[in-house]
Scaffold this motif. Structure first.
Motif: not given
Length: 164
Positions: A60-61, A103-107, A141-152
């Protein structure tokens, strides 16, 4: 979640919605997915899933930084897929916090771009591409992979982050 502001001009409405999409918390979890991860669990893996929490965060970063660079740097150079986009090892003791902070800084930088840039002008160094496209790409892209983070995290017994 508070309601969106009313009375905005069409341009201000679009910019507000883009920033809200980038930050998450509406239809997807946003940065909450990265909160309160125990440092000793970031490299854990679950059978049948290819990535650790560290893999996902570092991806993500890097990818978000790459999208931001593409949108703002006329000297942008292509990266190598997939080698540059995924970590090649486990996180060290300080890597999670550093990657999350980057990641937060770039967001924040992408959100500022969404608020101020000419969204629909083609990038001089990338004809056909716009800041709007890059902001939407990052949000998707962020929504997809943050969803994967939650699932994991669920599989690892680490969700929700506040224990409730």
């Amino acid at each position: 979640m508070s309601p969106p502001p009313s009375g905005l001009s069409p341009d201000a409405r679009l910019r507000h919605e883009l920033v809200a999409l980038l930050r998450g918390g509406q239809a997807h979890t946003g940065l909450r997915a990265l909160a309160d991860v125990p440092p000793d669990r970031v490299n854990d893996r679950v059978a049948g899933l290819p990535h650790s929490l560290w893999d996902l965060l570092d991806h993500l970063r890097f990818t978000q930084a790459d999208i931001l660079e593409y949108a703002t740097d006329p000297g942008y150079r292509d990266k190598t897929w997939p080698a540059d986009y995924w970590p090649d090892g486990d996180a060290g003791p300080d890597d999670w916090d550093a990657a999350r902070d980057a990641f937060r800084t770039d967001l924040d930088a992408l959100a500022a771009l969404a608020e101020t840039a000419d969204l629909t002008a083609e990038l001089a160094w990338a004809p056909g591409y716009t800041v709007l496209r890059q902001v939407l790409l990052a949000a998707d892209h962020n929504a997809h992979h943050l969803g994967q983070v939650v699932a994991l995290r669920r599989q690892l017994g680490l969700w929700p982050p506040d224990g409730g």
